[in-house]
Motif scaffolding. Structure first.
Motif, PDB file in Angstrom:
ATOM      1  N   SER A  73       0.872  -1.192   0.000  1.00  0.00           N
ATOM      2  CA  SER A  73       0.000   0.000   0.000  1.00  0.00           C
ATOM      3  C   SER A  73       0.897   1.227   0.000  1.00  0.00           C
ATOM      4  CB  SER A  73      -0.896   0.023   1.253  1.00  0.00           C
ATOM      5  OG  SER A  73      -0.113   0.262   2.409  1.00  0.00           O
ATOM      6  N   GLY A  74       0.290   2.386  -0.209  1.00  0.00           N
ATOM      7  CA  GLY A  74       1.055   3.631  -0.142  1.00  0.00           C
ATOM      8  C   GLY A  74       1.668   3.813   1.238  1.00  0.00           C
ATOM      9  N   LEU A  75       0.910   3.479   2.258  1.00  0.00           N
ATOM     10  CA  LEU A  75       1.450   3.648   3.618  1.00  0.00           C
ATOM     11  C   LEU A  75       2.556   2.648   3.914  1.00  0.00           C
ATOM     12  CD1 LEU A  75      -1.593   4.715   5.776  1.00  0.00           C
ATOM     13  CD2 LEU A  75       0.518   5.981   5.344  1.00  0.00           C
ATOM     14  N   TYR A  98      -1.333  14.051   3.931  1.00  0.00           N
ATOM     15  CA  TYR A  98      -2.343  12.998   3.963  1.00  0.00           C
ATOM     16  C   TYR A  98      -2.487  12.511   5.409  1.00  0.00           C
ATOM     17  CZ  TYR A  98      -4.371   8.396   3.180  1.00  0.00           C
ATOM     18  OH  TYR A  98      -5.169   7.279   3.231  1.00  0.00           O
ATOM     19  N   THR A 101      -0.489   9.550   6.610  1.00  0.00           N
ATOM     20  CA  THR A 101       0.950   9.813   6.719  1.00  0.00           C
ATOM     21  C   THR A 101       1.242  10.466   8.065  1.00  0.00           C
ATOM     22  OG1 THR A 101       1.060  10.100   4.322  1.00  0.00           O
ATOM     23  CG2 THR A 101       2.918  10.948   5.595  1.00  0.00           C
ATOM     24  N   GLU A 141       4.598  16.676   0.393  1.00  0.00           N
ATOM     25  CA  GLU A 141       3.551  16.245  -0.516  1.00  0.00           C
ATOM     26  C   GLU A 141       3.226  17.492  -1.327  1.00  0.00           C
ATOM     27  OE1 GLU A 141       0.714  13.967   2.196  1.00  0.00           O
ATOM     28  OE2 GLU A 141      -0.645  14.912   0.795  1.00  0.00           O
ATOM     29  N   ASN A 145      -2.816  17.555   0.136  1.00  0.00           N
ATOM     30  CA  ASN A 145      -4.114  16.930   0.285  1.00  0.00           C
ATOM     31  C   ASN A 145      -4.712  17.402   1.602  1.00  0.00           C
ATOM     32  OD1 ASN A 145      -6.221  15.123   0.447  1.00  0.00           O
ATOM     33  ND2 ASN A 145      -4.942  13.343   0.851  1.00  0.00           N
ATOM     34  N   ASP A 170       6.013  12.712  -1.728  1.00  0.00           N
ATOM     35  CA  ASP A 170       4.829  11.892  -2.005  1.00  0.00           C
ATOM     36  C   ASP A 170       4.177  12.493  -3.254  1.00  0.00           C
ATOM     37  OD1 ASP A 170       2.264  10.835  -2.163  1.00  0.00           O
ATOM     38  OD2 ASP A 170       1.994  10.739   0.003  1.00  0.00           O
ATOM     39  N   THR A 172       1.742  11.254  -5.108  1.00  0.00           N
ATOM     40  CA  THR A 172       0.459  10.601  -5.393  1.00  0.00           C
ATOM     41  C   THR A 172      -0.516  11.523  -6.117  1.00  0.00           C
ATOM     42  OG1 THR A 172       0.702   9.238  -3.421  1.00  0.00           O
ATOM     43  CG2 THR A 172      -1.517   9.469  -4.297  1.00  0.00           C
ATOM     44  N   LYS A 195      -4.175   5.190  -6.222  1.00  0.00           N
ATOM     45  CA  LYS A 195      -4.865   6.366  -6.731  1.00  0.00           C
ATOM     46  C   LYS A 195      -4.679   6.465  -8.253  1.00  0.00           C
ATOM     47  CE  LYS A 195      -5.406   6.801  -2.289  1.00  0.00           C
ATOM     48  NZ  LYS A 195      -4.546   7.617  -1.443  1.00  0.00           N
ATOM     49  N   VAL A 204      -5.117  -1.755  -3.936  1.00  0.00           N
ATOM     50  CA  VAL A 204      -4.360  -0.949  -2.971  1.00  0.00           C
ATOM     51  C   VAL A 204      -2.894  -1.318  -3.169  1.00  0.00           C
ATOM     52  CG1 VAL A 204      -3.888  -0.606  -0.512  1.00  0.00           C
ATOM     53  CG2 VAL A 204      -6.256  -0.749  -1.310  1.00  0.00           C
ATOM     54  N   HIS A 205      -2.052  -0.317  -3.383  1.00  0.00           N
ATOM     55  CA  HIS A 205      -0.668  -0.610  -3.765  1.00  0.00           C
ATOM     56  C   HIS A 205       0.199   0.628  -3.523  1.00  0.00           C
ATOM     57  CE1 HIS A 205       2.155  -2.982  -6.400  1.00  0.00           C
ATOM     58  NE2 HIS A 205       2.732  -1.802  -6.445  1.00  0.00           N
ATOM     59  N   LEU A 325      -9.196   8.557  -4.205  1.00  0.00           N
ATOM     60  CA  LEU A 325      -9.150   9.534  -5.290  1.00  0.00           C
ATOM     61  C   LEU A 325      -8.425   8.906  -6.469  1.00  0.00           C
ATOM     62  CD1 LEU A 325      -5.955  11.129  -5.460  1.00  0.00           C
ATOM     63  CD2 LEU A 325      -6.612  11.164  -3.096  1.00  0.00           C
TER      64      LEU A 325
END
Ligand SMILES: *Cc1c(COP(=O)(O)O)cnc(C)c1O
Length: 379
Positions: A73-75, A98, A101, A141, A145, A170, A172, A195, A204-205, A325
């Protein structure tokens, strides 16, 4: 090679055993060896997987990096990057992050002795005030966001290099189509591929992309040692999503502009946050470091009661009320109660994240239908 071509061809080649044009989903946990230690470069699937390899190479190519390191996941990608640090190290992060984060920084890594400074970076020079002998990383970021603030990546990179810090971005919100932080001097790019990169709300990646070989070696070590790896099916979905990133992003940008203009002229709308407006405080920086302004927009209503925002949030039909998103379908969300609920209210409001703020992820439907949907909901 230009981006559109890379998105379709980088990292992938026909499967040698069958000629399959699409990278197979290597759904296997292990690989047979013909004698101890004699194998095709694959031993165990946490460590290496051919579907994941193809995606890692593709992501490295489209971010103009050399190495891609994928996570579940992103996290998990963020977690991997933070594990480059030691107890006692300090991170300077932008104060408009985010929510997840912010949560992993303050609720997880702070417990392991890493210190975070959350500071405004609308003027990047401000971060100089927080650099000390313990500082190791700058984390930003941009666009942020959900307030779509823009941070000057080159200016941050210059400060990072003066003090031998790592600059992690980040990326994203922009996606590699709109912005390539490594080209602007960043050392690490992080993506929630959930996203725009995946783009279809079906996976989710996360991914980290770097140029430096030593940094890559450390990150592959963390990826394998901690094990937050994505499965091959998810890697396949992200590879498939990638192939249309440029086409989707073009439409996200067009629709984003149409919706932002519409909102700006609506009598009941107060502020509209979109980095494509010429009077956006850092529009010049956005123009310099991005190739377009994307489909993320936030706005507030003149009626600043929570109920007024809630009425809009529950009245749209094409814009689905949901977190996340960057997918082909439009989403509407309420940062204060959804994506950013993990941030204490005072801190949120102080940073402009008021209760009446509404966030849109403008999809790739027809803009006129999206505007009609919003028009009915706002009234
Ligand atoms: C969603 C998101 C993340 C976290 O990614 P997951 O894939 O949900 O773990 C990180 N940063 C930004 C900007 C995001 O939008």
């Amino acid at each position: 090679m230009k981006l559109g071509t890379k998105l379709i061809h980088a990292g992938v080649s026909p499967d040698p055993s069958t000629g399959a044009i699409m990278t197979p989903i290597f759904q296997t946990s292990t690989y047979v060896q013909s004698a101890p230690g004699v194998h095709h470069g694959y031993e165990y699937a946490r460590t290496q997987n051919p579907t994941r390899d193809a995606l890692q190479q593709a992501l490295a190519a489209i971010e103009n990096g050399k190495f891609g390191i994928c996570f579940g996941s992103g996290l998990a990608a963020t977690d991997g990057v933070l594990k480059l640090l030691q107890p006692g190290d300090e991170v300077i992060a932008s104060n408009d992050l985010y929510g997840g984060t912010y949560r992993i920084f303050t609720k997880i890594f702070q417990r392991y002795g890493i210190k975070f400074h959350f500071v405004s970076m609308k003027d990047a020079q401000n971060l100089r005030n927080y650099v000390n002998a313990h500082t190791k990383m700058i984390w930003i970021e941009t666009p942020t966001n959900p307030l779509l603030n823009i941070i000057d990546i080159s200016a941050c990179a210059q400060i990072a290099n003066e003090h031998q810090l790592l600059l992690a971005v980040d990326n994203t919100f922009a996606s590699p189509y709109l912005q390539n932080p490594l080209d602007l001097g960043a050392h690490i790019v992080v993506h929630s591929a959930t996203k725009y990169i995946g783009g279809h709300s079906d996976v989710v990646h996360g991914a980290v992309i770097v140029k430096d070989e030593d940094l890559a070696r450390q990150l592959y070590f963390i990826q394998n040692s901690c094990g937050a790896v994505p499965g091959p099916q998810d890697c396949f979905l992200v590879l498939r999503g990638l192939k249309t990133l440029h086409v989707r992003m073009q439409r996200h940008c067009e629709n984003g502009m149409a919706v932002a203009q519409y909102l700006r002229h609506h009598a009941k709308v107060d502020k509209v946050y979109w980095c494509g407006f010429e009077d956006h405080p850092n529009h010049d920086i956005a123009k310099r470091q991005m190739r377009g302004f994307g489909g993320m927009i936030s706005f507030t209503l003149k009626d600043d009661r929570l109920e007024a925002a809630q009425q809009v949030l529950s009245s749209t039909h094409l814009f689905s009320l949901a977190e996340s998103l960057g997918g082909v379908e439009s989403l509407i969300g309420h940062p204060a109660s959804m994506t950013h609920a993990a941030i204490p209210r005072e801190e949120r409001v102080q940073n402009g994240l008021v209760d009446s703020l509404i966030r849109l992820s403008v999809g790739i439907e027809d803009a006129s239908d999206l505007i009609e949907d919003l028009n009915k909901a706002i009234g």
